[in-house]
Design a protein around this motif. Sequence first.
Motif, PDB file in Angstrom:
ATOM      1  N   LEU B  12       0.961  -1.043   0.072  1.00 18.41           N
ATOM      2  CA  LEU B  12       0.212  -0.120  -0.021  1.00 18.41           C
ATOM      3  C   LEU B  12       0.885   1.153   0.058  1.00 18.41           C
ATOM      4  O   LEU B  12       0.316   2.348  -0.569  1.00 18.41           O
ATOM      5  N   GLN B  13       2.001   0.993   0.668  1.00 13.92           N
ATOM      6  CA  GLN B  13       2.957   2.291   0.856  1.00 13.92           C
ATOM      7  C   GLN B  13       3.539   2.875  -0.447  1.00 13.92           C
ATOM      8  O   GLN B  13       4.159   3.757  -0.821  1.00 13.92           O
ATOM      9  N   LYS B  14       3.274   2.009  -1.355  1.00 15.51           N
ATOM     10  CA  LYS B  14       3.946   2.335  -2.962  1.00 15.51           C
ATOM     11  C   LYS B  14       3.051   3.066  -3.545  1.00 15.51           C
ATOM     12  O   LYS B  14       3.082   3.666  -4.756  1.00 15.51           O
ATOM     13  N   LEU B  15       1.764   3.282  -2.954  1.00 19.72           N
ATOM     14  CA  LEU B  15       0.886   4.125  -3.707  1.00 19.72           C
ATOM     15  C   LEU B  15       1.141   5.550  -3.516  1.00 19.72           C
ATOM     16  O   LEU B  15       1.671   5.912  -2.319  1.00 19.72           O
ATOM     17  N   VAL B  18       0.767   7.861  -0.184  1.00 23.58           N
ATOM     18  CA  VAL B  18       0.497   7.085   0.990  1.00 23.58           C
ATOM     19  C   VAL B  18       1.904   6.879   1.809  1.00 23.58           C
ATOM     20  O   VAL B  18       2.825   6.470   1.232  1.00 23.58           O
ATOM     21  N   GLY B  19       2.032   7.345   3.126  1.00 19.43           N
ATOM     22  CA  GLY B  19       3.299   7.193   3.956  1.00 19.43           C
ATOM     23  C   GLY B  19       3.135   5.966   4.626  1.00 19.43           C
ATOM     24  O   GLY B  19       1.862   5.141   4.569  1.00 19.43           O
ATOM     25  N   GLU B  20       4.034   5.647   5.735  1.00 22.07           N
ATOM     26  CA  GLU B  20       4.139   4.514   6.548  1.00 22.07           C
ATOM     27  C   GLU B  20       2.804   4.315   7.113  1.00 22.07           C
ATOM     28  O   GLU B  20       2.290   3.271   7.199  1.00 22.07           O
ATOM     29  N   LYS B  21       2.421   5.386   7.813  1.00 21.90           N
ATOM     30  CA  LYS B  21       1.393   5.418   8.954  1.00 21.90           C
ATOM     31  C   LYS B  21       0.009   4.778   8.093  1.00 21.90           C
ATOM     32  O   LYS B  21      -0.691   4.319   8.776  1.00 21.90           O
ATOM     33  N   SER B  22      -0.044   5.880   7.043  1.00 25.66           N
ATOM     34  CA  SER B  22      -1.526   5.453   6.277  1.00 25.66           C
ATOM     35  C   SER B  22      -1.323   4.498   5.985  1.00 25.66           C
ATOM     36  O   SER B  22      -2.522   3.613   5.856  1.00 25.66           O
ATOM     37  N   ALA B  23      -0.351   3.806   5.363  1.00 20.47           N
ATOM     38  CA  ALA B  23      -0.479   2.468   4.737  1.00 20.47           C
ATOM     39  C   ALA B  23      -0.870   1.513   5.883  1.00 20.47           C
ATOM     40  O   ALA B  23      -1.666   0.309   5.653  1.00 20.47           O
ATOM     41  N   TRP B  24      -0.405   1.720   6.903  1.00 18.11           N
ATOM     42  CA  TRP B  24      -0.583   0.504   8.313  1.00 18.11           C
ATOM     43  C   TRP B  24      -2.146   0.796   8.495  1.00 18.11           C
ATOM     44  O   TRP B  24      -2.853  -0.206   8.947  1.00 18.11           O
ATOM     45  N   ARG B  25      -2.607   2.002   8.571  1.00 20.25           N
ATOM     46  CA  ARG B  25      -3.953   2.244   8.853  1.00 20.25           C
ATOM     47  C   ARG B  25      -4.764   1.517   8.013  1.00 20.25           C
ATOM     48  O   ARG B  25      -5.794   0.831   8.326  1.00 20.25           O
ATOM     49  N   MET B  26      -4.608   1.757   6.797  1.00 16.95           N
ATOM     50  CA  MET B  26      -5.448   0.969   5.637  1.00 16.95           C
ATOM     51  C   MET B  26      -5.344  -0.503   5.784  1.00 16.95           C
ATOM     52  O   MET B  26      -6.215  -1.255   5.818  1.00 16.95           O
ATOM     53  N   ALA B  27      -4.130  -1.152   6.100  1.00 11.77           N
ATOM     54  CA  ALA B  27      -4.020  -2.490   6.035  1.00 11.77           C
ATOM     55  C   ALA B  27      -4.745  -3.031   7.232  1.00 11.77           C
ATOM     56  O   ALA B  27      -5.474  -3.936   7.060  1.00 11.77           O
ATOM     57  N   LEU B  28      -4.719  -2.360   8.484  1.00  6.83           N
ATOM     58  CA  LEU B  28      -5.376  -2.803   9.663  1.00  6.83           C
ATOM     59  C   LEU B  28      -6.848  -2.655   9.593  1.00  6.83           C
ATOM     60  O   LEU B  28      -7.363  -3.650  10.031  1.00  6.83           O
ATOM     61  N   HIS B  29      -7.121  -1.562   8.989  1.00  6.90           N
ATOM     62  CA  HIS B  29      -8.535  -1.352   8.522  1.00  6.90           C
ATOM     63  C   HIS B  29      -9.204  -2.429   7.826  1.00  6.90           C
ATOM     64  O   HIS B  29     -10.250  -3.145   8.139  1.00  6.90           O
ATOM     65  N   LEU B  30      -8.579  -2.788   6.639  1.00  6.73           N
ATOM     66  CA  LEU B  30      -8.895  -4.159   5.875  1.00  6.73           C
ATOM     67  C   LEU B  30      -9.306  -5.161   6.532  1.00  6.73           C
ATOM     68  O   LEU B  30     -10.073  -6.023   6.337  1.00  6.73           O
TER      69      LEU B  30
END
Lengths: 359, 201
Positions: B12-15, B18-30
Amino acid sequence: MILKSLSLLNFRNYLHLNLELPEGGALFYGVNGSGKTNLLESISYVLLGKSPRGAGVKDLVSVGERESFVKAVLTSGEQTRVQSIGFSRDKQLVITRDGETSTSLRALYGENRFVWFGPDDIQLITGSPEEKRRFIDITLSQVSPEYLAELMRYKKLIRERNALITGRFDSVLCDIYDHDLAQSMAAITAQRAHFFAEISSSVTSVYNQISGAESDVVVEFAPSLQLELPDEFELALKERRNRDREQGFTSIGPHRDSFRCKKDGRQIVGYGSQGQCRSSALALKIASTEYLTRDNHELILAVDDAFSDLDRTRREIFFDMIRTKGQLFVAVHSREELSYYDLPALSITQGKVVPYELG
Amino acid sequence: MTDSVQRLAAALQKLPSVGEKSAWRMALHLLEQDEAISYELAHALVAAKQKVRRCDRCFTWSETAICSVCSSENRDTTTLCVVEKPRDMWVLEQSGRYRGVYHVLGGVLSPMNGITADSLTLEELRNRISSEPIAEVIIGLGGSNEAETTAHYISRILQEFPITVSRFARGLSAGMDLEYADRFTLDQALNERRVITGGYR
């Protein structure tokens, strides 16, 4: 505008500092390594976004920290402005001026006038053309933000043209770059020539005041191209194109400009004494203060060990000359100096600043 | 953390943006959501990647060989607007005012970033002008230095065709107060001013 107060966060050896500054300026007194120069450097940084010592952000952020912040409250008459610069080790930059944010250093330029006197000033005489251009650019950019914008445009165009002539060549695109570059070259060269025309007589007279004799010290602009019209620059670029392609870079233009200081018709570097080099460098700097204040802007001056290789008489002459130019901050190493600079003193120890008490 | 979540966050962070924090938030949300949502996302991703291609004519994204704009019978095929990327075309489409066709360049010229004329669809643009009934090319590029250079370049390489080449107007934006315009914007607005009533004097 002049500095009313300064706040530092994680800047060099200042983890946290709030400092009110006297209207006329101050002496920063402390032992070596206490942080006098750092404090002067922070002033340069918040006003121009540049370290006069050429330090990169990594050196400026305190050891073990990631981000630094410098804030200045500036005043001029009734007007007050709050300006800050925040930056991080990974080169992020945020500038605010009265609440408006920007990520471009250009946002700092326009109203502030700042000049730095330091040991490296002698490079204006003995140094590389690059050092000399830095002096021209930092002075002109303060007076004319349009100059700074043009210079940034120019540098970018040069990088594009250099990439083009070393890569897959395209003559149509090169024609366009040459045309745009020529406009830019004409504008930059004209402003620089005008600058030297403005300061040349004052360089001579300041030098004479220091040396106490009549001499014919002059400063001469040495442009890469002695041309005026954009068409002439464009033609010069076209004529150079093939050679530039062989060499792999653009070999003519304001990025190759310089200037020379001469005495009795000969270049001072290589011919004059160390004292003469120092005096002419200071004469240039002082002449630039006149240029910076010609539109009645208030000047802030920072002096860091700039006069150390001059004798006491000359040092005092210099101090008298700059004393009346604006708000003056001087790093002072000895008690003896404290007495002959007529300014309030602040004592600096290990990143802390307190009023200096005689005793 | 498990390897799978870490891999997801890293992907996700490759988008863009999207930084590290947002990527983790999205991953955990999913992870916390119903499985169907993840399947939907995964399918949509793969389907888009498999079905969407470049339009053979204008180079925008399309699910067919020729995009819906190029194949429409209601477009004015004598007017062609050159844009940098598909997104710019969609913005113009949303405005609903433009009735002509498009050509997506795929970037703007910048040799120092490795973008030269042959990495853009310029040759294809020339071919289109030769073969299609185009009477006017509107250069709809942005205001950056690179876009200016590219606009200039296009006008140069189209000189040989008997067509009109125009460009978007620059200057004051709609609803803008004069006092907030910078000098450069004002210069352009003045240079590119439009006559409202012509006089004889």
